[in-house]
Design a protein around this motif. Structure first.
Motif, PDB file in Angstrom:
ATOM      1  N   ASP A 332       0.846  -1.193   0.000  1.00 56.33           N
ATOM      2  CA  ASP A 332       0.000   0.000   0.000  1.00 56.33           C
ATOM      3  C   ASP A 332       0.887   1.251   0.000  1.00 56.33           C
ATOM      4  O   ASP A 332       1.575   1.539   0.977  1.00 56.33           O
ATOM      5  N   LEU A 333       0.849   1.986  -1.107  1.00 56.87           N
ATOM      6  CA  LEU A 333       1.678   3.185  -1.240  1.00 56.87           C
ATOM      7  C   LEU A 333       0.923   4.469  -0.892  1.00 56.87           C
ATOM      8  O   LEU A 333       1.364   5.563  -1.228  1.00 56.87           O
ATOM      9  N   THR A 334      -0.206   4.351  -0.219  1.00 56.41           N
ATOM     10  CA  THR A 334      -1.025   5.526   0.082  1.00 56.41           C
ATOM     11  C   THR A 334      -0.932   5.959   1.548  1.00 56.41           C
ATOM     12  O   THR A 334      -1.677   6.840   1.967  1.00 56.41           O
ATOM     13  N   ARG A 335      -0.018   5.366   2.311  1.00 55.09           N
ATOM     14  CA  ARG A 335       0.031   5.628   3.750  1.00 55.09           C
ATOM     15  C   ARG A 335       1.097   6.621   4.165  1.00 55.09           C
ATOM     16  O   ARG A 335       1.411   6.747   5.345  1.00 55.09           O
ATOM     17  N   GLY A 336       1.697   7.302   3.201  1.00 58.69           N
ATOM     18  CA  GLY A 336       2.726   8.270   3.556  1.00 58.69           C
ATOM     19  C   GLY A 336       4.107   7.778   3.201  1.00 58.69           C
ATOM     20  O   GLY A 336       4.300   7.002   2.272  1.00 58.69           O
ATOM     21  N   ARG A 337       5.077   8.232   3.959  1.00 59.96           N
ATOM     22  CA  ARG A 337       6.476   7.951   3.639  1.00 59.96           C
ATOM     23  C   ARG A 337       6.932   6.572   4.091  1.00 59.96           C
ATOM     24  O   ARG A 337       8.010   6.120   3.702  1.00 59.96           O
ATOM     25  N   LYS A 338       6.164   5.927   4.916  1.00 58.22           N
ATOM     26  CA  LYS A 338       6.467   4.569   5.347  1.00 58.22           C
ATOM     27  C   LYS A 338       5.303   3.645   5.002  1.00 58.22           C
ATOM     28  O   LYS A 338       4.156   4.066   4.986  1.00 58.22           O
ATOM     29  N   PHE A 339       5.629   2.379   4.743  1.00 61.65           N
ATOM     30  CA  PHE A 339       4.606   1.383   4.420  1.00 61.65           C
ATOM     31  C   PHE A 339       3.985   0.863   5.720  1.00 61.65           C
ATOM     32  O   PHE A 339       4.156  -0.295   6.099  1.00 61.65           O
ATOM     33  N   SER A 340       3.248   1.741   6.383  1.00 60.68           N
ATOM     34  CA  SER A 340       2.730   1.401   7.709  1.00 60.68           C
ATOM     35  C   SER A 340       1.617   0.360   7.661  1.00 60.68           C
ATOM     36  O   SER A 340       1.244  -0.189   8.707  1.00 60.68           O
ATOM     37  N   ALA A 341       1.101   0.056   6.480  1.00 59.74           N
ATOM     38  CA  ALA A 341       0.060  -0.967   6.364  1.00 59.74           C
ATOM     39  C   ALA A 341       0.630  -2.331   6.009  1.00 59.74           C
ATOM     40  O   ALA A 341      -0.130  -3.295   5.857  1.00 59.74           O
ATOM     41  N   ASN A 342       1.945  -2.426   5.886  1.00 56.53           N
ATOM     42  CA  ASN A 342       2.567  -3.672   5.434  1.00 56.53           C
ATOM     43  C   ASN A 342       3.720  -4.088   6.339  1.00 56.53           C
ATOM     44  O   ASN A 342       4.367  -3.250   6.968  1.00 56.53           O
ATOM     45  N   PHE A 343       3.980  -5.404   6.353  1.00 54.33           N
ATOM     46  CA  PHE A 343       5.069  -5.962   7.137  1.00 54.33           C
ATOM     47  C   PHE A 343       5.961  -6.811   6.234  1.00 54.33           C
ATOM     48  O   PHE A 343       5.587  -7.901   5.808  1.00 54.33           O
ATOM     49  N   GLY A 344       7.130  -6.283   5.913  1.00 48.08           N
ATOM     50  CA  GLY A 344       8.091  -7.027   5.118  1.00 48.08           C
ATOM     51  C   GLY A 344       7.676  -7.196   3.664  1.00 48.08           C
ATOM     52  O   GLY A 344       6.732  -6.557   3.185  1.00 48.08           O
ATOM     53  N   PHE A 345       8.386  -8.105   2.970  1.00 49.75           N
ATOM     54  CA  PHE A 345       8.157  -8.322   1.542  1.00 49.75           C
ATOM     55  C   PHE A 345       8.281  -9.800   1.188  1.00 49.75           C
ATOM     56  O   PHE A 345       9.145 -10.502   1.724  1.00 49.75           O
ATOM     57  N   VAL A 346       7.430 -10.224   0.267  1.00 48.07           N
ATOM     58  CA  VAL A 346       7.581 -11.518  -0.396  1.00 48.07           C
ATOM     59  C   VAL A 346       7.366 -11.247  -1.877  1.00 48.07           C
ATOM     60  O   VAL A 346       6.268 -10.894  -2.305  1.00 48.07           O
ATOM     61  N   ALA A 347       8.431 -11.382  -2.663  1.00 53.40           N
ATOM     62  CA  ALA A 347       8.355 -11.152  -4.105  1.00 53.40           C
ATOM     63  C   ALA A 347       8.802 -12.420  -4.819  1.00 53.40           C
ATOM     64  O   ALA A 347       9.842 -12.991  -4.493  1.00 53.40           O
TER      65      ALA A 347
END
Length: 374
Positions: A332-347
């Motif tokens: 989610d890129l709509t939460r500001g300067r940090k990805f506060s709606a997400n935890f880590g990455f799986v790509a």
């Protein structure tokens, strides 16, 4: 590339070319103007000078768009020596650009007009908060002047990242990797010390993408250079074809040993490619040198920063990759300067992302890290 964003792409590429020249100039200097920020991470004169140039170029071309950059102007307000160092670097590079064979007709729009303007330009990047489709401004440029400052200081892999978000969605990406050969064979592994040994005018690559129009790679400099559309190499990949890129030697924020255990669970070669900066990792994924990356933070309170990922993620998506967080949620890129709606990455390739995600979550449970899951 023919797309509705051809003008934006041309401006961003020209700005990134100027930024690359700045980075290469500072790399050759013994004094890189290094200082420590409040979070104890390093920043150099190149970070500040590049952010000023990117801001000048994008704000001149698109004055109504928002701007988000990693660096803030606070240090410039009290450090006159740093400002003068920035200005000397910018003037030197502007002079070299004006005498190069590249098209620099709009140099006055790319380079800041004076030393006194530098702090104001950096400040322009502090007033916009990335948000959703109803936010104003709706168009926001996000950039990281140097991703991988620690490795940059060692003369190793780093990247310059520029992204255009519209309504909180990735629309355009331009990434320069000044020390990475864009024609590296997919069967090779790269790490921070893997360098393109061509000269500064021939080496490195720019990767770029517009959503829905594919990802491409080209040399950084030169007129009428070859542009190669990257194949959708992540389409139809099986588990046995997974190739990892991570940062297993620098786990300041990540769960120690988790990538190795996930690799064992999936029977994936470890360590694979190893890069400190996130933007170089996304570039490697786009180029097909890898097709999988996983990152699990040590705590749920740790969040990724938008300039390390926005736009660069689009490169992998445009070659068939799928990106979520450890909970399986879209980024989610709509939460500001940090990805506060997400935890880590799986790509991972879209075809087997669900299997990689399951392995990540199962491994966290087995390793006694179930408290990190939601």
């Amino acid at each position: 590339m023919d797309s509705p964003y051809r003008h934006e792409l041309e401006v961003a590429i020209q700005a990134v070319q100027a930024a690359t020249r700045i980075s290469r100039h500072v790399l050759d200097e013994s004094n890189k103007g290094e200082i420590q920020k409040a979070d104890l991470t390093p920043v150099t004169v190149a970070d500040y000078a590049i952010q000023a140039v990117l801001t000048q170029a994008l704000h001149s071309a698109f004055p109504d768009d928002g701007l988000v950059g990693e660096e803030s102007a606070g240090e410039l307000l009290t450090n006159s020596a740093l400002v003068q160092h920035m200005w000397a670097v910018i003037q030197n590079v502007q002079t070299s650009c004006s005498s190069s064979s590249d098209d620099w007709d709009k140099a006055r729009e790319i380079f800041p007009p004076s030393a006194e303007s530098l702090a104001d330009l950096i400040s322009l990047c502090e007033t916009t908060t990335p948000a959703g489709p109803d936010a104003s401004p709706n168009r926001v440029w996000v950039f990281d002047p140097i991703d991988g400052t620690k490795t940059f200081l060692r003369g190793e892999q780093y990247a310059i990242n520029v992204a255009l978000l519209i309504g909180g969605r990735q629309i355009l990406s331009v990434v320069a990797c000044p020390l990475l050969d864009g024609n590296t064979s997919p069967d090779k592994t790269v790490d921070n010390s893997t360098l393109d040994h061509h000269g500064p005018e021939e080496g490195g690559c720019i990767l770029f993408a517009v959503k829905g129009f594919g990802a491409h790679v080209r040399p950084i400099f030169g007129e009428n250079v070859p542009v190669r559309r990257l194949p959708r190499h992540a389409d139809g990949v099986t588990l046995h074809e997974l190739k990892l890129v991570t940062c297993w030697k620098g786990l300041d924020s990540g769960v120690e040993g988790i990538n190795e255990e996930i690799s064992k669970a999936l029977d994936v070669k470890f360590p694979g490619c190893d890069l400190l900066g996130w933007v170089p990792r996304w570039a490697v994924l786009a180029l097909g040198l890898a097709n999988m990356t996983v990152w699990v933070y040590k705590t749920r309170e740790r969040y990724a920063k938008i300039w390390d990922h926005a736009g660069a993620m689009l490169l992998f998506e445009e070659v068939g990759g799928m990106i979520t967080d450890v909970d399986g949620k879209d980024i989610d890129l709509t939460r500001g300067r940090k990805f506060s709606a997400n935890f880590g990455f799986v790509a991972a390739p879209r075809s087997c992302h669900h299997l990689v995600l399951r392995a990540v979550r199962d491994t966290l449970g087995v390793q006694g890290k179930g408290h990190l899951l939601r």
